[in-house]
Scaffold this active site. Sequence first.
Site, PDB file in Angstrom:
ATOM      1  N   GLU A  94      24.340 -33.422  22.124  1.00 50.65           N
ATOM      2  CA  GLU A  94      23.620 -34.536  21.508  1.00 50.65           C
ATOM      3  C   GLU A  94      23.770 -35.788  22.389  1.00 50.65           C
ATOM      4  O   GLU A  94      24.876 -36.114  22.800  1.00 50.65           O
ATOM      5  CB  GLU A  94      24.151 -34.840  20.104  1.00 50.65           C
ATOM      6  CG  GLU A  94      23.260 -35.828  19.371  1.00 50.65           C
ATOM      7  CD  GLU A  94      23.727 -36.120  17.934  1.00 50.65           C
ATOM      8  OE1 GLU A  94      22.908 -36.577  17.142  1.00 50.65           O
ATOM      9  OE2 GLU A  94      24.909 -35.894  17.628  1.00 50.65           O
ATOM     10  N   GLY A 151      33.565 -39.464  18.063  1.00 58.61           N
ATOM     11  CA  GLY A 151      34.801 -39.124  17.375  1.00 58.61           C
ATOM     12  C   GLY A 151      34.818 -37.654  17.022  1.00 58.61           C
ATOM     13  O   GLY A 151      35.860 -37.003  17.049  1.00 58.61           O
ATOM     14  N   MET A 179      31.668 -34.088  16.637  1.00 58.60           N
ATOM     15  CA  MET A 179      30.282 -33.659  16.818  1.00 58.60           C
ATOM     16  C   MET A 179      30.016 -32.417  15.995  1.00 58.60           C
ATOM     17  O   MET A 179      30.749 -31.434  16.083  1.00 58.60           O
ATOM     18  CB  MET A 179      30.002 -33.398  18.304  1.00 58.60           C
ATOM     19  CG  MET A 179      28.619 -32.846  18.594  1.00 58.60           C
ATOM     20  SD  MET A 179      27.324 -33.978  18.045  1.00 58.60           S
ATOM     21  CE  MET A 179      25.985 -32.822  17.770  1.00 58.60           C
ATOM     22  N   ASN A 198      28.201 -29.725  15.855  1.00 58.15           N
ATOM     23  CA  ASN A 198      27.588 -28.470  16.314  1.00 58.15           C
ATOM     24  C   ASN A 198      27.687 -27.409  15.214  1.00 58.15           C
ATOM     25  O   ASN A 198      28.753 -27.189  14.646  1.00 58.15           O
ATOM     26  CB  ASN A 198      28.314 -27.955  17.562  1.00 58.15           C
ATOM     27  CG  ASN A 198      28.525 -29.039  18.595  1.00 58.15           C
ATOM     28  OD1 ASN A 198      27.587 -29.634  19.097  1.00 58.15           O
ATOM     29  ND2 ASN A 198      29.799 -29.291  18.907  1.00 58.15           N
ATOM     30  N   HIS A 251      32.721 -35.541   6.803  1.00 53.84           N
ATOM     31  CA  HIS A 251      31.489 -36.056   7.420  1.00 53.84           C
ATOM     32  C   HIS A 251      30.815 -34.969   8.248  1.00 53.84           C
ATOM     33  O   HIS A 251      29.614 -34.686   8.087  1.00 53.84           O
ATOM     34  CB  HIS A 251      31.843 -37.263   8.295  1.00 53.84           C
ATOM     35  CG  HIS A 251      30.693 -37.867   9.035  1.00 53.84           C
ATOM     36  ND1 HIS A 251      30.175 -39.095   8.693  1.00 53.84           N
ATOM     37  CD2 HIS A 251      29.964 -37.444  10.100  1.00 53.84           C
ATOM     38  CE1 HIS A 251      29.175 -39.388   9.502  1.00 53.84           C
ATOM     39  NE2 HIS A 251      29.029 -38.397  10.380  1.00 53.84           N
ATOM     40  N   GLU A 252      31.570 -34.339   9.132  1.00 54.78           N
ATOM     41  CA  GLU A 252      30.977 -33.335  10.025  1.00 54.78           C
ATOM     42  C   GLU A 252      30.507 -32.104   9.264  1.00 54.78           C
ATOM     43  O   GLU A 252      29.483 -31.503   9.614  1.00 54.78           O
ATOM     44  CB  GLU A 252      31.981 -32.942  11.110  1.00 54.78           C
ATOM     45  CG  GLU A 252      32.454 -34.089  11.990  1.00 54.78           C
ATOM     46  CD  GLU A 252      31.322 -34.888  12.602  1.00 54.78           C
ATOM     47  OE1 GLU A 252      30.278 -34.290  12.947  1.00 54.78           O
ATOM     48  OE2 GLU A 252      31.465 -36.118  12.735  1.00 54.78           O
ATOM     49  N   HIS A 263      27.213 -32.533   7.648  1.00 52.72           N
ATOM     50  CA  HIS A 263      26.146 -32.334   8.629  1.00 52.72           C
ATOM     51  C   HIS A 263      25.710 -30.869   8.724  1.00 52.72           C
ATOM     52  O   HIS A 263      24.596 -30.586   9.189  1.00 52.72           O
ATOM     53  CB  HIS A 263      26.624 -32.741  10.026  1.00 52.72           C
ATOM     54  CG  HIS A 263      26.454 -34.186  10.334  1.00 52.72           C
ATOM     55  ND1 HIS A 263      25.279 -34.867  10.135  1.00 52.72           N
ATOM     56  CD2 HIS A 263      27.317 -35.087  10.884  1.00 52.72           C
ATOM     57  CE1 HIS A 263      25.424 -36.124  10.544  1.00 52.72           C
ATOM     58  NE2 HIS A 263      26.640 -36.279  10.995  1.00 52.72           N
ATOM     59  N   GLU A 304      23.095 -39.368  10.071  1.00 50.62           N
ATOM     60  CA  GLU A 304      24.396 -40.042  10.075  1.00 50.62           C
ATOM     61  C   GLU A 304      24.675 -40.837   8.808  1.00 50.62           C
ATOM     62  O   GLU A 304      25.798 -40.855   8.320  1.00 50.62           O
ATOM     63  CB  GLU A 304      24.491 -40.950  11.305  1.00 50.62           C
ATOM     64  CG  GLU A 304      24.403 -40.206  12.629  1.00 50.62           C
ATOM     65  CD  GLU A 304      25.465 -39.120  12.792  1.00 50.62           C
ATOM     66  OE1 GLU A 304      26.469 -39.144  12.066  1.00 50.62           O
ATOM     67  OE2 GLU A 304      25.282 -38.245  13.649  1.00 50.62           O
TER      68      GLU A 304
END
Length: 846
Positions: free
Chosen positions: A122, A254, A256, A258, A290-291, A294, A313
Site C-alpha cells: 500500500e 504502524g 498494515m 494485508n 483496527h487491523e 480492516h 481508515e
Amino acid sequence: MTEPLQHFLTTFVPKHYDVYLDINRQAQTIVGEVTIFGEALSDHIFLHQRGLKIKSVTVNQNEVAFTTQNTHEALGLANVPLGQVEIVICYETVLTATLMGIYPSDYEVNGVKKQLVLTQFESSGAREAFPSIDEPAAKATFDLAIKYDEQPNETILANMPETQVVDQVHYFATTLRMSTYLVAFAFGSLISEETTTSSGVKIQVFATDAHTKPTLRFALDMAKRSIAFYEAYFQTPYPLPESKQLAVPDLSFGAMENWGLVTYRESALLIDPENAALTQKHRVATIIAHELAHQWFGDLVTMAWWDDLWLNESFANMMEYVAIDALMPEWHIWESFQMNDVPLALQRDAIDGVQPVHVAINHPDEVNTFFDSAIVYAKGARMLVMTRAMIGDAAFQKGLKHYFDAHQYGNATGADLWRALSNASGQDVTGVMATYLTQPGYPVISVTVNPEGQLIISQQQFFIGPHDDQERLWQVPLTSNFSDQTLLLKTKAEIIGDYASLRKQVGGPILLNIGQQTHAIIHYDDALLADILVHLDQFNAVSQLQILHDLRLLVQAQIVSYAQILPVLHKVAANPTILVQQASHELLNDMQRVMQDDATGTATLQLFVRQLVQPQLQRLGWEARPNEANDDTRVRPLIIGAALTVQLPEACAKSDALYGQYQADLTQMPAYLRRAVLRDQIARTSNIAWFKQLFIRYQQTSDTGLRQDLMATLPGTTNQAALQLIVAHLNNIDVVKPQDFGIWYGGLLHNPAAQQAAWDWARAHWDWLDDKLNGSMNYTNLAKIPANYFQTPQRLAEFKAFFGPKLNQANLTREIIMGQVVIENQIALIKAQHNLLGQALEAALY
C-alpha cells in the site's frame, strides 16, 4: 502507442495472477515471472511497473513488443487481441532500499546480524514486485510461488496457507478476490504462537527470533477475541482459513492490514507479559482491533479509488474502540478516543489549508501525502461516531450487514456506506455527513442570550491562525441537557427558546454537544461560561473534558486567554479522572511553551504546577494498589511525570531511588513509572559515559516497551556531548531505523538544547532523508514536525527559506503551507499571551 490513461483498468481487467519470485538476499536481487489472465478491453493495454527490468512479454504464447514509460510507471503492450488473454512477463528487479515494495529488514540476535524480507504494497508498491493493474478496483485472485536463499529453521508466510514445497519453491493456496495492495509475504527466522477461534479460524502471531514466545501471547488473545467479535458484530464470517499477525523490525506504517497476513511494528504487537504499562496494552489492543476490522472493511470490501481512503481508515479507527470496549469494558477505552483522537482532529482541522476527509487523488503516489492521522483517521472516525450516535447501534449494525452483503469481494464508495446506513435507519445520514466529508474544517457553535432573553446558537468555521473564511456551513447534530431530541443546525443561526425557562428546566447551566460526539466546539458567551464554571465540578468527566478542550482551542484562536483558564485548572485539580487530568496537563504544556524563553515565567509556572500535582501525588502514591480504580491506574503516571518535570523535590528523590534500584535491569522497573523516571534522570544527569551506556542499551534491548521508553527520553538530555552522539547517528539506520526517524527528530526539536543541532543536521542531510524516506508514510513529517515546535520569527524565516523551494513537491506542498500557518500562530500567541499569563501566574500562587 497511446499515452496511458489515469486508470489502467479501462484497458485491461485482470482475473487471476500466477506470480513466481526467486529472491536472493545475498545479491539483493529478484527474478520474476508473472502470468496474468484477464480481459483486454483495448488493443493498447497498460500494466503498472516501477523499476522493473522487463525481459520478455508474451500474449497468448506469442512474443510481443513492449514499451516502458517511467513517468507513468507503465508497461505498454500494443496489438493485443480483444477479449480473454494470457499475458506472461519475465523480469528482474532488486530488493528496495525503502520501506516499500519487497524490502529487507535487518535486526540482531546476540550480536549476529539477521534479515527478514517482507512486503509493503500500500498504496502502489505492488508494481515494484510484479507487473499488474495496481489499482484498488482491479481485484483478482493470486497464486504465489516463492523461492529464496533459504536457511535452516526459516519460515515463509503469505496471505494464504502454504500448500506444498517443490524444488525449494513454496506454493500458497489461491487467494480470494482482492486488490494488489493487499498481497503480502515475508520470510526469515520466526517464532510463533497459535490458537483457533470457535468458528475454526486459525489465529497465529509471529515475530523474529530476537524475541521470546511469551511476548506474543497478549496479541494472540486479542487477535482471537477480535476476530470472534467482528464475526458477530458484522454478521459476516471471517472469509479466510487463517489470520496471521507478524511483528517486523521495520515498517512504514504502524501496521498494515494485508488480508490474512497483517504486519505490525514490533512495538505495536509485542508485550512483556510480566511488565507492561496499561497504556502500552491499550495501544497494542486497539491496533490489533483496527487491523482486523480492516479484514472486512478494506479487504473484503475495498474502496473503489484512493479518494475514499478514509472509508477504510476512518471505519477501522472507530471500530477499534467499539471492539475493545466490548472485549475489555473495564478499560473504558472510549475515554482514550476522547483524549487522543478528538483533540487531534480538532487541532489539525482548525488550520486553514487542511485537507477534507474526502479529497481528489489523481495518482496513487499522492496517497502517502493524505495519510493524515488527524483527518483520515481521527476526524473520519468522529464522523462515524456521530453517525452511530444519530441512528443507534442496532441500525448501524444492520446497515453494515447490508453493505457487506452488497459489496463483498468488490469495491465501494463512501456514498455506498451512507446509503446503506440511511436505508437501515430511515434517517438522512448522507445529507449530514456530506457537509463534513467534502469540506475542510468544522464549526464553532456560538451560544448567546439576546436582549430579549432568547437563547441563540450560530455557526461559523473555526480557525486557528491566519485564514480565509469562505463562510462554509455544516449540518450539525447537537445534543443538549435541555432536550432529549438532537437538534440539527443547518443554518447560520437559530433561536432555541427562552433562556430563563430552559435554565430553570435544567436546574443548572445550559450545555451543548453532550458526550462530545459532534465534530464542533462550543463557545459560550461570558455570562453562560461563568455560570458553567461555577458549577463545573457538578458535571461528568466527559463534559468537563469537553469544556477544557474547547477552551484550549479558543485560547489558541485568541478568543479567550490562558489567564482566564488558570482558575479553572485550580478548580479541577483534585478531579480524580484521567479525562480531566490529561486535558488539564495539555493546557499546562501549552503554557510552558508560551513561557519557554522566559526563565522567570517558567519558574513561576513550575511553582503553580507543583501546587496542582502535589496533592494528587500524595493521594495516589507511586505504587499501584490492588483493585484500584481504572482512573487511578491511568492518572498516576501522568501525575508522576508532571511532578518530575517541575522538579518537585520529593519526586526527584523517589526517582533517584527507583533508578538506583533498577539500573542494572531497566526491564524490571515497573513499566508505568519507567518513562517518567528515565526522562527525569536523563534531564538531570550530565554524565556522558552513563548516557552512552543507555544509548547502547537502547540499541541492544529486544524489550519493545523499554526500547520505546528510551527512544522517547534520550533526546531530552541537555548534555551537548550526548546530543552530538544522537545527532551523529541519525543517518545510521542500524541505530535509528527509518520508521523511527520522526520520533528521534521530534524529540530533539522539542528540546530547546537540541533544536538548533537537529535542524541544522536535517537541512544539511536533506538529500539523504529524501532518498531514505521519500515514498514512505514518514516523509511528510519532515515538514510537519519542525512546524509543530518552531515558535520564533527566526525559525519561521528559516522554515520558509528551506522549504520554500520545495513547495512544488506534491507530497510536501500542503505540509509546508500549513506549517507556516502553525508557526505564525504560535509566534502571535506567545506575543499576545505571555505577559498576561505571567501576571496571572504570579497572582495564582499561594
